[in-house]
Scaffold this active site. Structure first.
Site, mmCIF file in Angstrom:
data_model
loop_
_atom_site.group_PDB
_atom_site.id
_atom_site.type_symbol
_atom_site.label_atom_id
_atom_site.label_comp_id
_atom_site.label_asym_id
_atom_site.label_seq_id
_atom_site.Cartn_x
_atom_site.Cartn_y
_atom_site.Cartn_z
ATOM 1 N N VAL A 12 22.414 -27.926 -32.334
ATOM 2 C CA VAL A 12 23.832 -27.602 -32.127
ATOM 3 C C VAL A 12 24.572 -27.491 -33.460
ATOM 4 C CG1 VAL A 12 26.007 -28.533 -31.224
ATOM 5 C CG2 VAL A 12 23.966 -28.522 -29.802
ATOM 6 N N ASP A 31 24.019 -33.670 -43.170
ATOM 7 C CA ASP A 31 23.038 -34.438 -42.386
ATOM 8 C C ASP A 31 22.521 -35.566 -43.271
ATOM 9 O OD1 ASP A 31 21.297 -33.406 -39.635
ATOM 10 O OD2 ASP A 31 20.502 -35.106 -40.789
ATOM 11 N N GLU A 152 29.562 -28.518 -26.165
ATOM 12 C CA GLU A 152 28.811 -27.293 -26.472
ATOM 13 C C GLU A 152 27.969 -26.892 -25.253
ATOM 14 O OE1 GLU A 152 28.840 -25.100 -29.049
ATOM 15 O OE2 GLU A 152 27.646 -24.098 -27.527
ATOM 16 N N GLU A 156 19.047 -23.472 -26.074
ATOM 17 C CA GLU A 156 18.069 -23.209 -27.116
ATOM 18 C C GLU A 156 17.367 -21.902 -26.783
ATOM 19 O OE1 GLU A 156 15.648 -26.690 -27.803
ATOM 20 O OE2 GLU A 156 17.430 -27.939 -27.737
ATOM 21 N N ASN A 209 26.092 -29.357 -16.722
ATOM 22 C CA ASN A 209 24.641 -29.538 -16.823
ATOM 23 C C ASN A 209 24.050 -30.057 -15.515
ATOM 24 O OD1 ASN A 209 24.426 -28.544 -19.365
ATOM 25 N ND2 ASN A 209 23.737 -30.428 -20.332
ATOM 26 N N ALA A 253 11.962 -21.137 -9.700
ATOM 27 C CA ALA A 253 11.207 -22.337 -9.316
ATOM 28 C C ALA A 253 10.025 -22.474 -10.264
ATOM 29 C CB ALA A 253 10.730 -22.192 -7.881
ATOM 30 N N GLY A 258 13.067 -29.366 -18.227
ATOM 31 C CA GLY A 258 12.721 -30.327 -19.282
ATOM 32 C C GLY A 258 13.719 -30.150 -20.399
ATOM 33 N N CYS A 261 18.193 -31.936 -22.886
ATOM 34 C CA CYS A 261 19.527 -32.100 -22.308
ATOM 35 C C CYS A 261 19.574 -32.399 -20.817
ATOM 36 C CB CYS A 261 20.367 -30.883 -22.658
ATOM 37 S SG CYS A 261 20.644 -30.852 -24.436
HETATM 38 P P1 NAD Z 1 19.247 -32.811 -32.944
HETATM 39 O O1 NAD Z 1 18.464 -34.034 -32.734
HETATM 40 O O2 NAD Z 1 18.582 -31.487 -33.032
HETATM 41 O O3 NAD Z 1 20.132 -32.972 -34.269
HETATM 42 C C1 NAD Z 1 20.881 -34.101 -34.564
HETATM 43 C C2 NAD Z 1 21.020 -34.191 -36.080
HETATM 44 O O4 NAD Z 1 21.948 -35.244 -36.387
HETATM 45 C C3 NAD Z 1 19.718 -34.548 -36.797
HETATM 46 O O5 NAD Z 1 19.440 -33.584 -37.800
HETATM 47 C C4 NAD Z 1 20.007 -35.932 -37.406
HETATM 48 O O6 NAD Z 1 19.365 -36.142 -38.653
HETATM 49 C C5 NAD Z 1 21.510 -35.875 -37.584
HETATM 50 N N1 NAD Z 1 22.150 -37.193 -37.733
HETATM 51 C C6 NAD Z 1 21.880 -38.348 -37.065
HETATM 52 N N2 NAD Z 1 22.677 -39.330 -37.512
HETATM 53 C C7 NAD Z 1 23.478 -38.799 -38.464
HETATM 54 C C8 NAD Z 1 24.525 -39.316 -39.288
HETATM 55 N N3 NAD Z 1 24.887 -40.597 -39.218
HETATM 56 N N4 NAD Z 1 25.135 -38.489 -40.154
HETATM 57 C C9 NAD Z 1 24.760 -37.187 -40.256
HETATM 58 N N5 NAD Z 1 23.773 -36.642 -39.509
HETATM 59 C C10 NAD Z 1 23.139 -37.436 -38.621
HETATM 60 O O7 NAD Z 1 20.344 -32.783 -31.768
HETATM 61 P P2 NAD Z 1 20.861 -31.526 -30.926
HETATM 62 O O8 NAD Z 1 19.803 -31.045 -30.007
HETATM 63 O O9 NAD Z 1 21.524 -30.576 -31.845
HETATM 64 O O10 NAD Z 1 21.962 -32.243 -30.009
HETATM 65 C C11 NAD Z 1 23.145 -32.753 -30.565
HETATM 66 C C12 NAD Z 1 24.105 -33.066 -29.420
HETATM 67 O O11 NAD Z 1 24.522 -31.845 -28.789
HETATM 68 C C13 NAD Z 1 23.543 -33.921 -28.298
HETATM 69 O O12 NAD Z 1 24.560 -34.751 -27.805
HETATM 70 C C14 NAD Z 1 23.131 -32.921 -27.244
HETATM 71 O O13 NAD Z 1 23.136 -33.449 -25.938
HETATM 72 C C15 NAD Z 1 24.215 -31.877 -27.393
HETATM 73 N N6 NAD Z 1 23.827 -30.526 -26.995
HETATM 74 C C16 NAD Z 1 22.599 -30.054 -27.342
HETATM 75 C C17 NAD Z 1 22.236 -28.749 -27.002
HETATM 76 C C18 NAD Z 1 20.873 -28.204 -27.328
HETATM 77 O O14 NAD Z 1 20.565 -27.113 -26.863
HETATM 78 N N7 NAD Z 1 20.049 -28.881 -28.101
HETATM 79 C C19 NAD Z 1 23.161 -27.938 -26.329
HETATM 80 C C20 NAD Z 1 24.424 -28.447 -26.007
HETATM 81 C C21 NAD Z 1 24.748 -29.760 -26.348
HETATM 82 C C1 UGA Z 2 20.823 -26.310 -21.161
HETATM 83 C C2 UGA Z 2 22.046 -25.538 -20.616
HETATM 84 O O1 UGA Z 2 21.623 -24.292 -20.079
HETATM 85 C C3 UGA Z 2 23.067 -25.294 -21.724
HETATM 86 O O2 UGA Z 2 24.223 -24.661 -21.179
HETATM 87 C C4 UGA Z 2 23.462 -26.642 -22.329
HETATM 88 O O3 UGA Z 2 24.352 -26.446 -23.409
HETATM 89 C C5 UGA Z 2 22.218 -27.352 -22.823
HETATM 90 O O4 UGA Z 2 21.277 -27.525 -21.731
HETATM 91 C C6 UGA Z 2 22.562 -28.707 -23.338
HETATM 92 O O5 UGA Z 2 23.480 -29.338 -22.872
HETATM 93 O O6 UGA Z 2 21.842 -29.103 -24.234
HETATM 94 P P1 UGA Z 2 18.626 -25.674 -22.544
HETATM 95 O O7 UGA Z 2 18.174 -27.036 -22.188
HETATM 96 O O8 UGA Z 2 18.529 -25.226 -23.951
HETATM 97 O O9 UGA Z 2 20.187 -25.494 -22.137
HETATM 98 O O10 UGA Z 2 17.808 -24.607 -21.708
HETATM 99 P P2 UGA Z 2 17.921 -23.966 -20.237
HETATM 100 O O11 UGA Z 2 17.689 -22.528 -20.370
HETATM 101 O O12 UGA Z 2 19.129 -24.398 -19.514
HETATM 102 O O13 UGA Z 2 16.646 -24.600 -19.538
HETATM 103 C C7 UGA Z 2 16.561 -25.986 -19.283
HETATM 104 C C8 UGA Z 2 15.320 -26.291 -18.490
HETATM 105 O O14 UGA Z 2 15.445 -25.783 -17.167
HETATM 106 C C9 UGA Z 2 14.047 -25.655 -19.052
HETATM 107 O O15 UGA Z 2 13.003 -26.593 -18.957
HETATM 108 C C10 UGA Z 2 13.772 -24.485 -18.152
HETATM 109 O O16 UGA Z 2 12.406 -24.169 -18.044
HETATM 110 C C11 UGA Z 2 14.316 -25.003 -16.826
HETATM 111 N N1 UGA Z 2 14.738 -23.940 -15.912
HETATM 112 C C12 UGA Z 2 15.804 -23.158 -16.217
HETATM 113 C C13 UGA Z 2 14.070 -23.765 -14.710
HETATM 114 O O17 UGA Z 2 13.101 -24.481 -14.398
HETATM 115 N N2 UGA Z 2 14.494 -22.786 -13.849
HETATM 116 C C14 UGA Z 2 15.548 -21.992 -14.133
HETATM 117 O O18 UGA Z 2 15.881 -21.122 -13.290
HETATM 118 C C15 UGA Z 2 16.222 -22.176 -15.350
#
Ligand code: NAD
Ligand code: UGA
Length: 438
Positions: A12, A31, A152, A156, A209, A253, A258, A261
């Site tokens: 993110v 970071d 957000e 991914e 979510n 389906a 997984g 999130c």
């Molecule tokens: P991530 O694990 O990929 O990245 C987190 C980063 O934060 C790491 O690089 C880590 O080193 C850094 N960090 C940890 N402690 C720190 C500190 N004290 N100071 C500075 N940096 C520090 O995490 P992510 O997947 O980007 O998720 C971040 C948040 O956003 C989570 O709450 C997640 O639920 C949410 N989110 C994730 C997604 C996604 O698709 N991954 C989408 C929407 C929301």
């Molecule tokens: C999901 C949400 O789609 C984002 O909007 C949100 O920001 C994010 O979580 C988050 O909060 O981190 P992401 O986990 O990156 O995004 O991927 P998705 O495309 O949503 O898929 C999530 C999981 O559901 C995957 O394992 C995928 O295989 C599964 N999936 C998705 C299914 O099994 N069936 C579907 O029809 C769609």
């Protein structure tokens, strides 16, 4: 030009930093992981995300985007600080807020001028207020600040497009003026902006979510019933999806959801509800159905190949979804562990996730391509629906395998074509495998 500091350069944070820089802001991405930051300074991406490197490189060259491990440098001259650190599951399913807490404390101790603290991490309802308390109580001397929640919604694998063309921007704050200022930053994205209070904004993220996860568990429940009754879930989903009230999205389906999130966020929402004495029955059913998917897949495969002992099983795909190398809560991990526990030898191929997967699945041999993977296998399992798996030379695959058995955990192949080609083939929820068995 606005100056923004983004804390945490993971999936993110890095996308947020790069895209805000691309919109013309000056962004410092911070970071504590020195290796990540040093790599980024040299143009090395810490994650695989299509299109990310191009945006990062372009904006780093233009001087709008830079990287640091220093809070003093990151916060100097900054008006907005975005928090984008991880909020993993704690032991009971609650969100673990230790990283958010450290960031809030460090901001408080380092800030020298007024700040708008914008939280992008997915955090339990009430966290914004808690962050405000931490900042207030750790400031050496009072400096004005506001806290805004800006959850957000990117996915991914399509993160750049999702960030730059969002369905909506949600902002929550007790300070309307601060929320309006954060809204200004988002205006170039031309999406509807919902401004509400802090707690409601935090809840919108969990509810979104949880709803998407519910849709997936719903279609997986239907898949189960389809198997028993002889209907095809893929066609059921198409037929349902034309109804605008239902929609086509998130009706695939398969092995279930997984990733980093949905599993943690549904759990965290259920935990929040239970903590307040509510009984989150639907969320529990969603999680239950999802857990069953991986077990169901193993039972199907067992039915197809018999005892796993002495069998060679190949996994097509490892990442939790295509176009990412993210292995967090990937079904491949559970499936590989169950197969290994049953006495099978397991090998795998994934276009980008094998480097990450090696550390998690040391007993699984990583192969160079799908054809080398297929050689001598008693069965292949489609675990991730990468596009390249949809275009395989299946005749060649068949000729390389010891037995032509394919279990398709993502329903990417046509059952009739596969059977005509001489495969013993099953998908999930595709009636022919269920009704005929019973
Ligand atoms: P991530 O694990 O990929 O990245 C987190 C980063 O934060 C790491 O690089 C880590 O080193 C850094 N960090 C940890 N402690 C720190 C500190 N004290 N100071 C500075 N940096 C520090 O995490 P992510 O997947 O980007 O998720 C971040 C948040 O956003 C989570 O709450 C997640 O639920 C949410 N989110 C994730 C997604 C996604 O698709 N991954 C989408 C929407 C929301
Ligand atoms: C999901 C949400 O789609 C984002 O909007 C949100 O920001 C994010 O979580 C988050 O909060 O981190 P992401 O986990 O990156 O995004 O991927 P998705 O495309 O949503 O898929 C999530 C999981 O559901 C995957 O394992 C995928 O295989 C599964 N999936 C998705 C299914 O099994 N069936 C579907 O029809 C769609």
């Amino acid at each position: 030009m606005k100056q923004i500091c983004v804390i945490g350069v993971g999936y993110v944070g890095l996308v947020t930093a790069a895209c805000f820089a691309d919109l013309g802001n000056r962004v410092i991405a911070l970071d504590i992981n020195e290796e990540r930051v040093e790599g980024l300074k040299r143009g090395v991406m810490p994650i695989y995300e299509p299109g990310l490197k191009e945006v990062v490189d372009h904006n780093a060259r233009s001087g709008r985007l830079s990287f640091t491990t220093s809070y003093a440098e990151g916060l100097s001259g900054t008006q907005f600080v975005f928090i984008a650190v991880g909020t993993p599951s704690g032991v009971d399913g609650e969100a673990d807020l230790r990283y958010v807490e450290t960031v809030a404390r460090t901001i408080a101790e380092t800030m020298t001028s007024p700040l708008i603290i914008v939280n992008k991490s997915t955090v339990p309802v009430g966290t914004g207020d808690w962050v405000a308390d931490i900042v207030k109580s750790h400031q050496p001397k009072p400096i004005p600040f506001a806290v805004v929640s800006c959850p957000e919604f990117l996915r991914e694998g399509s993160a750049i497009g999702d960030f730059t063309q969002p369905h909506r921007t949600v902002l929550g704050s007790l300070d309307r003026d601060a929320a309006e200022k954060v809204a200004q930053l988002h205006l170039p994205l031309r999406a509807p902006i919902v401004i509400t209070d802090l707690r409601t904004a935090e809840m919108i993220k969990y509810a979104s979510n949880a709803f998407l996860a519910t849709k997936i568990s719903f279609i997986n429940e239907i898949a189960n019933i389809c198997e028993a009754l002889g209907a095809d879930v893929k066609e059921v989903a198409i037929g349902m999806g034309y109804d605008a009230r239902i929609g086509k999205a998130f009706l695939d389906a398969g092995l279930g959801y997984g990733g980093s999130c949905f599993p943690k966020d549904v759990k965290a929402l259920a935990y929040m509800a239970a903590e307040k004495g509510r009984h989150p029955q639907l969320l529990r059913a969603v999680m239950d159905i999802n857990d069953d998917r991986r077990r169901t897949a193993i039972l199907h495969l067992q039915d197809m190949v018999g005892d796993f002992r002495g069998k060679l099983i190949g996994l097509l795909g490892l990442s939790f979804k295509p176009n990412t190398d993210d292995m967090r809560d990937a079904p491949s991990i559970t499936l590989a562990q169950k197969l290994l526990a049953g006495g099978a030898t397991v090998r795998a191929y994934d276009p980008v996730a094998m480097d990450v997967a090696r550390g998690l699945l040391p007993q699984v041999e990583m192969m160079s391509d799908p054809y080398t993977l297929a050689e001598g296998c008693d069965a292949l399992m489609v675990v991730t629906e990468w596009n390249e798996f949809k275009q395989l030379d299946l005749e060649k695959i068949k000729s390389l395998m010891r037995r032509p058995v394919i279990f398709d955990g993502r329903n990417i192949y046509d059952p009739e074509d596969m059977t005509a080609m001489g495969f013993s083939y099953r998908g999930l929820g595709r009636g022919y495998n269920g009704a005929s068995d019973k």
